[in-house]
Design a protein around this motif. Structure first.
Motif, PDB file in Angstrom:
ATOM      1  N   ARG A 189       8.591   6.837  -0.033  1.00  0.00           N
ATOM      2  CA  ARG A 189       7.976   5.652  -0.629  1.00  0.00           C
ATOM      3  C   ARG A 189       8.456   4.356   0.030  1.00  0.00           C
ATOM      4  O   ARG A 189       8.019   3.273  -0.338  1.00  0.00           O
ATOM      5  N   ALA A 190       9.364   4.440   0.982  1.00  0.00           N
ATOM      6  CA  ALA A 190       9.897   3.249   1.637  1.00  0.00           C
ATOM      7  C   ALA A 190       8.815   2.550   2.453  1.00  0.00           C
ATOM      8  O   ALA A 190       7.948   3.197   3.046  1.00  0.00           O
ATOM      9  N   ILE A 191       8.863   1.228   2.495  1.00  0.00           N
ATOM     10  CA  ILE A 191       7.926   0.440   3.300  1.00  0.00           C
ATOM     11  C   ILE A 191       8.442   0.373   4.731  1.00  0.00           C
ATOM     12  O   ILE A 191       9.518  -0.168   4.991  1.00  0.00           O
ATOM     13  N   TRP A 192       7.685   0.924   5.651  1.00  0.00           N
ATOM     14  CA  TRP A 192       8.116   1.022   7.042  1.00  0.00           C
ATOM     15  C   TRP A 192       7.310   0.131   7.988  1.00  0.00           C
ATOM     16  O   TRP A 192       7.638   0.021   9.166  1.00  0.00           O
ATOM     17  N   SER A 193       6.242  -0.486   7.500  1.00  0.00           N
ATOM     18  CA  SER A 193       5.411  -1.265   8.410  1.00  0.00           C
ATOM     19  C   SER A 193       4.617  -2.329   7.668  1.00  0.00           C
ATOM     20  O   SER A 193       4.568  -2.358   6.431  1.00  0.00           O
ATOM     21  N   ARG A 194       3.990  -3.187   8.468  1.00  0.00           N
ATOM     22  CA  ARG A 194       3.018  -4.164   7.957  1.00  0.00           C
ATOM     23  C   ARG A 194       1.756  -4.036   8.798  1.00  0.00           C
ATOM     24  O   ARG A 194       1.797  -4.174  10.012  1.00  0.00           O
ATOM     25  N   MET A 195       0.650  -3.762   8.125  1.00  0.00           N
ATOM     26  CA  MET A 195      -0.629  -3.568   8.810  1.00  0.00           C
ATOM     27  C   MET A 195      -1.482  -4.815   8.658  1.00  0.00           C
ATOM     28  O   MET A 195      -1.713  -5.286   7.541  1.00  0.00           O
ATOM     29  N   ARG A 196      -1.929  -5.315   9.781  1.00  0.00           N
ATOM     30  CA  ARG A 196      -2.727  -6.536   9.747  1.00  0.00           C
ATOM     31  C   ARG A 196      -4.171  -6.222   9.347  1.00  0.00           C
ATOM     32  O   ARG A 196      -4.797  -5.307   9.871  1.00  0.00           O
ATOM     33  N   HIS A 227       0.840  -1.190   0.000  1.00  0.00           N
ATOM     34  CA  HIS A 227       0.000   0.000   0.000  1.00  0.00           C
ATOM     35  C   HIS A 227       0.880   1.247   0.000  1.00  0.00           C
ATOM     36  O   HIS A 227       1.402   1.658   1.025  1.00  0.00           O
ATOM     37  N   HIS A 228       1.075   1.821  -1.195  1.00  0.00           N
ATOM     38  CA  HIS A 228       1.799   3.082  -1.337  1.00  0.00           C
ATOM     39  C   HIS A 228       0.795   4.224  -1.364  1.00  0.00           C
ATOM     40  O   HIS A 228      -0.330   4.064  -1.831  1.00  0.00           O
ATOM     41  N   GLU A 229       1.216   5.369  -0.868  1.00  0.00           N
ATOM     42  CA  GLU A 229       0.348   6.538  -0.874  1.00  0.00           C
ATOM     43  C   GLU A 229       1.062   7.746  -1.473  1.00  0.00           C
ATOM     44  O   GLU A 229       2.280   7.758  -1.623  1.00  0.00           O
ATOM     45  N   ILE A 230       0.264   8.753  -1.798  1.00  0.00           N
ATOM     46  CA  ILE A 230       0.804  10.019  -2.273  1.00  0.00           C
ATOM     47  C   ILE A 230       1.223  10.859  -1.065  1.00  0.00           C
ATOM     48  O   ILE A 230       0.840  10.570   0.067  1.00  0.00           O
ATOM     49  N   PRO A 231       2.014  11.897  -1.281  1.00  0.00           N
ATOM     50  CA  PRO A 231       2.356  12.799  -0.177  1.00  0.00           C
ATOM     51  C   PRO A 231       1.106  13.448   0.417  1.00  0.00           C
ATOM     52  O   PRO A 231       0.041  13.480  -0.218  1.00  0.00           O
ATOM     53  N   PHE A 232       1.264  13.978   1.623  1.00  0.00           N
ATOM     54  CA  PHE A 232       0.139  14.643   2.269  1.00  0.00           C
ATOM     55  C   PHE A 232      -0.136  15.978   1.582  1.00  0.00           C
ATOM     56  O   PHE A 232       0.744  16.829   1.453  1.00  0.00           O
ATOM     57  N   LYS A 233      -1.373  16.126   1.139  1.00  0.00           N
ATOM     58  CA  LYS A 233      -1.863  17.393   0.619  1.00  0.00           C
ATOM     59  C   LYS A 233      -3.184  17.688   1.313  1.00  0.00           C
ATOM     60  O   LYS A 233      -4.134  16.901   1.234  1.00  0.00           O
ATOM     61  N   ARG A 234      -3.242  18.818   1.956  1.00  0.00           N
ATOM     62  CA  ARG A 234      -4.375  19.126   2.827  1.00  0.00           C
ATOM     63  C   ARG A 234      -5.715  19.054   2.099  1.00  0.00           C
ATOM     64  O   ARG A 234      -6.672  18.463   2.602  1.00  0.00           O
TER      65      ARG A 234
END
Length: 269
Positions: free
Chosen positions: A193-200, A132-139
């Motif tokens: 874009r680095a993968i830092w976690s695993r969400m169950r 699950h990649h996401e875009i940068p935060f944009k308000r």
């Protein structure tokens, strides 16, 4: 370089089936300046036994009845001493090397007050489901779509947490969304874009069981942030934000079309 102290708060209640894997995902990184805090809500399963097994690696832990996850987190952060903070739910995991990468990011980006990375969704047996990649935060996009920041991959400086007054105990499900948007009101949120976690991702997951309540809390936050500028053309703004988000994700390769080949590459390493 002196590595900053990183506080990882783990809230838990009767999650003994996952807790050890969660703690090991942090401890096994062997980050030399770790402040690991475990706040257990008085579990009756194997949780306390697991916590005691690793208590020499834990800065502070307690097992006592609380008022829920947000209350546990508030308690945990009040005990934290780190320059950088985060929380990790007791059924999620941090990727190997994440803490060192986070420390490096903040060292190289003194203008950023918080940062989030990507995550991998996993099932109850740790089997990867999708990246699950996401875009940068944009308000604008965030306010008119949904909270797309993966909380288990979000880290922030202690100063901004204190500046906004910490977590709001009025929110039991959308407390992360509330904290992120208040961060954005006073500071800068970075993205990698680095993968830092695993969400169950499984049927008993809290936000899946309580989705309607979570959505109600989320709507309260959005109405508050719209303030006097609450849009007359809300549907139109939502459509624009969703189109922006979809185009951005497509252009930056966030969609998991190449997931199988991606997983084959990381499993071969």
């Amino acid at each position: 370089m002196t590595l900053p102290k990183i506080s990882v708060v783990v809230p838990s209640f009767n999650q003994g089936c996952y807790l050890e894997r969660t703690l090991r995902s942090v401890i096994d990184q062997e980050y030399p300046n770790l402040d690991l805090i475990v706040i257990d809500g008085g579990s009756t399963d194997s949780s306390v036994k697991i916590i005691k097994k690793y208590q020499d690696k834990i800065s502070f832990w307690v097992s006592e009845q609380d008022k829920g996850q947000t209350d546990a987190l508030v308690k945990g952060f009040s005990k934290s001493t780190g320059d950088i903070q985060c929380w990790l739910n007791s059924d999620d995991l941090h990727e190997p090397g994440t803490l060192s990468k986070v420390a490096q990011y903040f060292s190289e980006h003194p203008d950023k007050d918080a940062v989030f990375g990507s995550t991998i969704w996993i099932d109850a047996d740790d089997k990867p489901l999708r990246v699950h990649h996401e875009i940068p935060f944009k308000r604008f996009i965030w306010l008119y779509t949904y909270n797309y920041i993966p909380g288990m991959s979000m880290f922030w400086r202690r100063g901004i947490y204190e500046q906004v007054g910490g977590l709001n105990p009025e929110f039991n499900l959308a407390m992360d969304a509330d904290l992120w948007i208040r961060f954005s009101n006073v500071g800068e949120i970075g993205h990698v874009r680095a993968i830092w976690s695993r969400m169950r991702f499984y049927p008993d997951q809290k936000n899946r069981r309580l989705r309607e309540a979570s959505d109600r809390e989320d709507q309260i936050i959005r109405v508050r942030e719209w303030d006097n500028d609450r849009p007359s053309f809300l549907a139109a703004k939502r459509n624009v934000a969703q189109i922006m988000r979809s185009v951005w994700k497509l252009a930056s390769g966030c969609y998991p079309f190449g997931y199988r080949r991606y997983m084959e590459r990381i499993e071969a390493k």
